[in-house]
Design an enzyme around this catalytic site. Structure first.
Site: not given
Length: 373
Positions: A128, A158
């Protein structure tokens, strides 16, 4: 209707950075068709509030069904761009990998969004945002001296190191394809993008003007004139008075004198003076003191706050009853706009497939290859 009007994008729905990139492409004017799995995927809330899915229509296709794969291929034949955010090899196993798609449409720009990239020892590993920025060194930069790294939500990895680099890559490849007539693969990896974001500091590290030790440098809370300070009401202000004229105005506005800021040995004393001073008034009072000045002081506001500057620019807007950030950046001649709220998975299956010229829709729905919400 946006500078990308006329560009057609097929999005194989995923999580986080790939949807955000497709949201941006849609806001820039592209016709982005989101291919969802029936029932949709994971979300932080109800579908109508999953704002990264705004701006495009949703078609629900069961990609385990050969008929659905055939539909995607027919869409690819018309598209300028395909975006996917799966682990490496997933689309290849579906028969929708780059070679498959380029055999159908040689001009296609094939955008791939992953954390670790399409190759390398970690390519098939789960991860992640926090993992990717940890490995790239970006996470190490953030935090105070003597303390642990601080997590910047998932903005740095991200969306900055991932989504924005994917969009840049797709736009560059689109430009090149229009000249060469050939598409290509854009391999956007968060670990690469977040490493690339550290370029200026890598140069400073090589020059000896940046230290690996967190919280000891000019821009990482090491300098007391580039930090956040608590106010009398328990809120905070951000101080960024780097240049001497801005610092001079800061000191004047605060009504204080302090030690020589150019001597790092005096920084603990200067920090103490600044901290004690900012505790004497509320955040709103300090905001009034510094309003319109060059002292580089701003209140630390919560999400979607109504600051007069943000209101004047329309930085946040109400759309379909939901407060959200307006599209960015802005264009003088081909303005962007918010067209569609986030869609439920399959909300537009029938209408969108028909608009893209797909035939046999009734059969697709009857066999559950496609699903209409």
């Amino acid at each position: 209707m946006g500078p990308l009007q006329g560009v057609k994008v097929v999005e194989l729905a995923g999580l986080g950075p790939a949807p955000f990139a497709c949201m941006m492409l849609a806001e820039l004017g592209a016709d982005v068709l989101r291919i969802d799995r029936p029932g949709g995927g994971l979300s932080l809330g109800p579908p109508e509030l999953d704002l990264v899915n705004r701006g495009r229509r949703s078609v629900a296709l069961d990609l385990k069904n050969p008929q659905a794969i055939d539909v995607v291929r027919r869409l690819v034949a018309q598209a300028d761009v395909l975006v996917e955010g799966f682990r490496p090899g997933v689309t290849e196993r579906l028969g929708l990998g780059p070679e498959d798609c380029h055999a159908i449409n040689p001009k296609l720009v094939y955008g791939r969004m992953t954390g670790w990239g399409q190759d390398g020892p970690l390519a098939q590993s789960a991860g992640h945002d926090i993992d990717y920025i940890a490995l790239s060194g970006a996470l190490h930069l953030i935090g105070r001296a003597g303390g642990p790294p601080q997590i910047p939500a998932n903005l740095l990895g991200d969306f900055a190191g991932g989504s924005l680099y994917l969009v840049i890559g797709v736009l560059a490849a689109l430009h090149e394809a229009r000249q060469s007539g050939q598409g290509q693969v854009v391999d956007a990896a968060i670990v690469d993008g977040s490493a690339h974001l550290t370029t200026m500091l890598l140069g400073a590290l090589a020059a000896g003007t940046w230290r690996q030790e967190r919280g000891t440098n000019l821009l990482d809370t090491g300098a007391p004139f580039y930090d956040v300070y608590e106010t009398a009401d328990g809120k905070h202000v951000a101080v960024g008075a780097l240049e001497q004229p801005f610092y001079d105005e800061l000191i004047t506005k605060l009504g204080i004198t302090g030690p020589d800021r150019n001597d790092p040995a005096t920084w603990p004393e200067l920090r103490k003076v600044l901290a004690e001073t900012f505790l004497q008034r509320t955040q709103a009072e300090w905001a009034e003191v510094f309003d319109g000045s060059d002292a580089c002081v701003a209140p630390v506001l919560p999400l979607a706050a109504d600051h007069p500057h943000l209101v004047a620019r329309g930085t946040f807007v109400e759309h379909q009853g939901v407060r959200q950030a307006a599209p960015a950046p802005r264009f003088s001649r081909t303005p962007t706009s918010l067209e569609r709220p986030p869609a439920r998975a399959g909300q537009h299956t029938r209408e969108a497939l028909a608009d893209w010229g797909i035939t046999g829709i009734d059969e697709l729905l009857a066999t559950a290859a496609a699903v209409q919400d």
